[in-house]
Design a protein around this motif. Structure first.
Motif, PDB file in Angstrom:
ATOM      1  N   LEU A   1      43.875  60.966 -95.747  1.00 42.25           N
ATOM      2  CA  LEU A   1      44.440  62.117 -95.050  1.00 42.25           C
ATOM      3  C   LEU A   1      45.926  61.926 -94.822  1.00 42.25           C
ATOM      4  O   LEU A   1      46.385  60.840 -94.465  1.00 42.25           O
ATOM      5  CB  LEU A   1      43.742  62.314 -93.699  1.00 42.25           C
ATOM      6  N   ARG A   2      46.660  63.001 -95.005  1.00 42.84           N
ATOM      7  CA  ARG A   2      48.096  63.005 -94.726  1.00 42.84           C
ATOM      8  C   ARG A   2      48.367  64.074 -93.682  1.00 42.84           C
ATOM      9  O   ARG A   2      47.979  65.228 -93.836  1.00 42.84           O
ATOM     10  CB  ARG A   2      48.881  63.302 -96.006  1.00 42.84           C
ATOM     11  N   MET A   3      49.034  63.666 -92.603  1.00 40.42           N
ATOM     12  CA  MET A   3      49.309  64.589 -91.514  1.00 40.42           C
ATOM     13  C   MET A   3      50.722  65.162 -91.608  1.00 40.42           C
ATOM     14  O   MET A   3      51.607  64.553 -92.222  1.00 40.42           O
ATOM     15  CB  MET A   3      49.185  63.868 -90.172  1.00 40.42           C
TER      16      MET A   3
ATOM     17  N   VAL B   1      41.908  55.385 -88.220  1.00 42.43           N
ATOM     18  CA  VAL B   1      43.345  55.646 -88.135  1.00 42.43           C
ATOM     19  C   VAL B   1      44.085  54.315 -88.050  1.00 42.43           C
ATOM     20  O   VAL B   1      43.853  53.528 -87.125  1.00 42.43           O
ATOM     21  CB  VAL B   1      43.692  56.504 -86.894  1.00 42.43           C
TER      22      VAL B   1
ATOM     23  N   MET C   1      43.425  57.592 -92.273  1.00 37.59           N
ATOM     24  CA  MET C   1      44.741  58.181 -92.037  1.00 37.59           C
ATOM     25  C   MET C   1      45.706  57.095 -91.562  1.00 37.59           C
ATOM     26  O   MET C   1      45.351  56.257 -90.736  1.00 37.59           O
ATOM     27  CB  MET C   1      44.645  59.278 -90.973  1.00 37.59           C
TER      28      MET C   1
END
Length: 353
Positions: A112-114, A139, A80
């Motif tokens: 992953l995209r938040m 991260v 991420m």
């Protein structure tokens, strides 16, 4: 090139199908396809090749779900990028490092995209982590916003490794104080004495650790050389007009050390608008060694950050904790950046030689 597409079979081929076709046990077929040292099944090389050839012929693919149940792992690492905007400025070499390390251990990587504003949608964040079937998470912290995710991640049952975040444990980050000292010393060695530190934009939220660390390294090198360290010049705070006046004044710096390469390019634009030549009238340096730095109109002197090795190391730290019976936090790994001296700072040195 013509691609041939064949419709998938209505039922996927299983290890049991292969075993029945070949007259072997399920365990023998499993060992041929995925050899394990702790299994007491010995197979002849020709038997292994016969199993693998039949698996290729039937387009057999392992069932990830079944493997996960047996091993209690998903063989899946999350990656991420934590930043406030959609602009992706982080180096792709970090992604390459994670993917290469993952391939060596038969892991997959899930990007992953938040949500852009975590506070407005914390349920969505929890859902992303819980439904991604992760064994670990790496991260890359571009804007020091990891703290926004901390409350959610603290209760996860998988290791979380931070890239580019200065922590005592569970992190891989750059020694930016030493890197900035190296860059400032390089500018001093070119004969420059009036050297400034420049940042183009104000930090949003909590400033990233590298801003203060790089400025600290600049000050330490200047003070060690008996030179005056200037307050950090922030163009967004001072304004473009004031920055142009600064560059055109008789007291302008001989050299400017920019926080990163993107800031250096913005500074170069301001300098050219004032008719200044780089490096003849003013030397400019950056940081991070963005791939475009070496190909810009004047190749940019910068500090190269080993993002590939950092990410590769982060994956292996995560893997060690995934496989540990009782995982413990590891001491953070600190990497050293490397000076890349190019034309944007070298004119004064040539004149002196």
């Amino acid at each position: 090139m013509k691609l041939r597409y064949q419709k998938k079979q209505t039922r996927r081929v299983t290890i049991k199908d292969l075993a029945e076709d070949l007259g072997l046990s399920v365990g023998a077929v499993s060992q041929a396809l995925n050899p394990r040292d702790n299994i007491n099944i010995k197979l002849k090389p020709e038997t292994i090749e016969r199993v693998r050839a039949h698996a290729r012929q039937l387009n057999y693919r392992p069932h990830a779900g079944a493997s996960s149940i047996r091993s209690r792992h998903f063989s899946n690492i999350g990656y991420m990028v934590a930043q406030h905007t959609l602009d992706r400025i982080e180096p792709t070499s970090a992604e390459f490092g994670i993917h290469d390390a993952a391939l060596e251990h038969n892991f997959r990587v899930t990007m992953l995209r938040m949500p852009s504003e975590v506070a407005k949608n914390p349920q969505a964040v929890s859902r992303v982590f819980n439904e991604s079937h992760l064994d670990g998470l790496i991260v890359l912290d571009e804007a020091n916003i990891f703290s926004e995710y901390e409350k959610i991640l603290v209760n996860t049952d998988f290791p979380v490794i931070l890239l580019n975040n200065k922590q005592s444990h569970q992190a891989v980050y750059v020694n930016d104080v030493a890197g900035a000292r190296t860059m400032t010393n390089h500018l001093i060695e070119q004969g420059h004495q009036n050297i400034a530190f420049f940042k183009a934009e104000k930090a949003t939220g909590t400033p990233h650790y590298s801003i203060e660390d790089r400025y600290q390294g600049y000050k330490e090198a200047m003070q060690a050389a008996g030179l005056q360290a200037h307050p950090m010049w922030n163009m967004e705070e001072r304004g473009e007009e004031a920055t142009q006046e600064w560059l055109y004044s008789k007291d302008r710096p001989e050299a400017i050390f920019s926080y990163n390469d993107i800031d250096a390019w913005q500074l170069c634009k301001q300098a050219y608008q004032q008719g200044l030549r780089i490096p003849d009238d003013i030397a400019i340096a950056g940081y991070n060694d963005n791939p475009a730095a070496r190909f810009s109109w004047v190749p940019l002197t910068t500090m190269s950050v080993p993002y590939y090795q950092m990410a590769y190391t982060a994956f292996n730290q995560a893997l060690a904790q995934i496989n540990a019976e009782e995982p413990k936090p590891f001491d953070s790994v600190v990497v050293e950046p490397k000076l890349c001296a190019r034309a944007s700072t070298m004119a004064r040195n040539r004149a002196l030689s």
